[in-house]
Design an enzyme around this catalytic site. Structure first.
Site, PDB file in Angstrom:
ATOM      1  N   HIS A 141      -6.827 -10.415 -10.211  1.00 51.53           N
ATOM      2  CA  HIS A 141      -6.819 -10.549 -11.706  1.00 51.53           C
ATOM      3  C   HIS A 141      -8.089 -10.942 -12.139  1.00 51.53           C
ATOM      4  O   HIS A 141      -9.076 -11.161 -11.382  1.00 51.53           O
ATOM      5  CB  HIS A 141      -5.874 -11.860 -12.188  1.00 51.53           C
ATOM      6  CG  HIS A 141      -4.353 -11.617 -11.999  1.00 51.53           C
ATOM      7  ND1 HIS A 141      -3.609 -11.430 -10.914  1.00 51.53           N
ATOM      8  CD2 HIS A 141      -3.336 -10.981 -13.003  1.00 51.53           C
ATOM      9  CE1 HIS A 141      -2.346 -11.146 -11.071  1.00 51.53           C
ATOM     10  NE2 HIS A 141      -2.098 -11.097 -12.470  1.00 51.53           N
ATOM     11  N   LYS A 145      -8.061 -15.510 -16.203  1.00 53.31           N
ATOM     12  CA  LYS A 145      -6.877 -15.865 -15.935  1.00 53.31           C
ATOM     13  C   LYS A 145      -6.968 -17.529 -15.470  1.00 53.31           C
ATOM     14  O   LYS A 145      -7.412 -17.775 -14.482  1.00 53.31           O
ATOM     15  CB  LYS A 145      -6.085 -15.138 -14.658  1.00 53.31           C
ATOM     16  CG  LYS A 145      -4.792 -15.554 -14.562  1.00 53.31           C
ATOM     17  CD  LYS A 145      -4.000 -14.352 -13.891  1.00 53.31           C
ATOM     18  CE  LYS A 145      -2.526 -14.973 -13.456  1.00 53.31           C
ATOM     19  NZ  LYS A 145      -1.905 -15.061 -14.664  1.00 53.31           N
TER      20      LYS A 145
END
Ligand code: NAD
Length: 254
Positions: A141, A145
């Site tokens: 990600h 995040k």
């Protein structure tokens, strides 16, 4: 025609949803709801709270805001029998329970990942799970995040573990006897190792790796940008129906 209000409409996901859903033939974006002003109105009513809307003008609320925002949306939707699609993640158990409570009065669809490819990747992985000796998951990600591992990877790992148990597959013993650095084998999710990568430039990606005697299989899904989540939300809006109840994930609508 599904008439929708988007909560969190000024946010990164909300803006993409407003633009993407407005392009769907059978969805009309009637209201944008956010405590901050959205950059574009898409010819919808712009308000700071669902309370400012006439409930009879909306068939469903699409929420990409915050866990607190979702609870407020669920309460309003239950009170007025308006459908709810929840994309917001990071809810506590108590907040989840409040959403489940709302689903006793209205239709609620909640998914940690609305990308159709991600849903299919998990389905393909469940198919493959009984035929390999070991499976591991890598989720990758963007570097903003805040939680790890991702909700999607947890769901995939649990689905893999369940499929292996159902097929009578006994987990291989973990080979690592000594960790030179703690954590190097990732997180243990019901016997499936999950590894999290965080890098600038990434959006949301997942690899499911299988290994067996003399062969391997890798299933990979990439969300290259936030538009990847629009199709699943449109599908949920189209298929959710009117009967009260809670759907977790969009797999049942495929
Ligand atoms: P963001 O911070 O950019 O946007 C959130 C928006 O919600 C902001 O504009 C904020 O002003 C607004 N907001 C906060 N509280 C509110 C309230 N009470 N009422 C109305 N508006 C309120 O966040 P983002 O990147 O757009 O992500 C939103 C959520 O969507 C996150 O939980 C994220 O994890 C989730 N997400 C889900 C999926 C999925 O497929 N399910 C995909 C991507 C992101």
């Amino acid at each position: 025609m599904k008439r929708v209000a988007i909560v969190g409409a000024a946010g990164r996901m909300g803006q993409v949803m407003a633009e993407g859903l407005a392009r769907e033939d059978d969805v009309a974006v009637r209201a944008l709801v956010d405590i901050a002003p959205p950059a574009r109105s898409h010819d919808a009513i712009v308000v700071t709270s669902l309370a400012a809307l006439d409930p009879s003008s909306i068939d469903a609320v699409v929420d990409f805001s915050t866990p607190e925002g979702v609870v407020a949306s669920a309460t309003w939707c239950a009170e007025h029998r308006v459908g709810l699609v929840v994309g917001t993640t990071g809810l506590s158990d108590a907040q989840r329970e409040q959403v489940a409570q709302a689903a006793r009065s209205t239709r609620v669809v909640m998914a940690a990942n609305f990308a159709i490819g991600a849903v299919l990747a998990e389905r393909f992985a469940v198919l493959a799970a009984p035929y390999f000796e070991r499976a591991e998951v890598i989720e990758l990600h963007h570097d903003a995040k805040v939680d790890a591992p991702s909700g999607t990877s947890l769901s995939t790992a649990r689905a893999l573990a369940a499929a292996r148990r159902a097929a009578g597959r006994v987990d291989l013993p973990e080979p690592t006897q000594r960790h030179s650095v703690e954590g190097s084998r990732g997180a243990d999710v019901e016997g499936v190792r999950v590894h999290a990568v965080r890098l600038p430039g990434l959006v949301a990606h997942e690899e499911i790796l299988f290994g067996g005697p003399g062969e391997g299989l890798t299933i990979r899904h990439d969300s290259f940008d936030r538009r990847s989540f629009v199709q699943g939300v449109a599908l949920a809006l189209r298929k959710m129906g009117d009967e009260p109840g809670l759907s977790v994930g969009v797999g049942e609508f495929l």
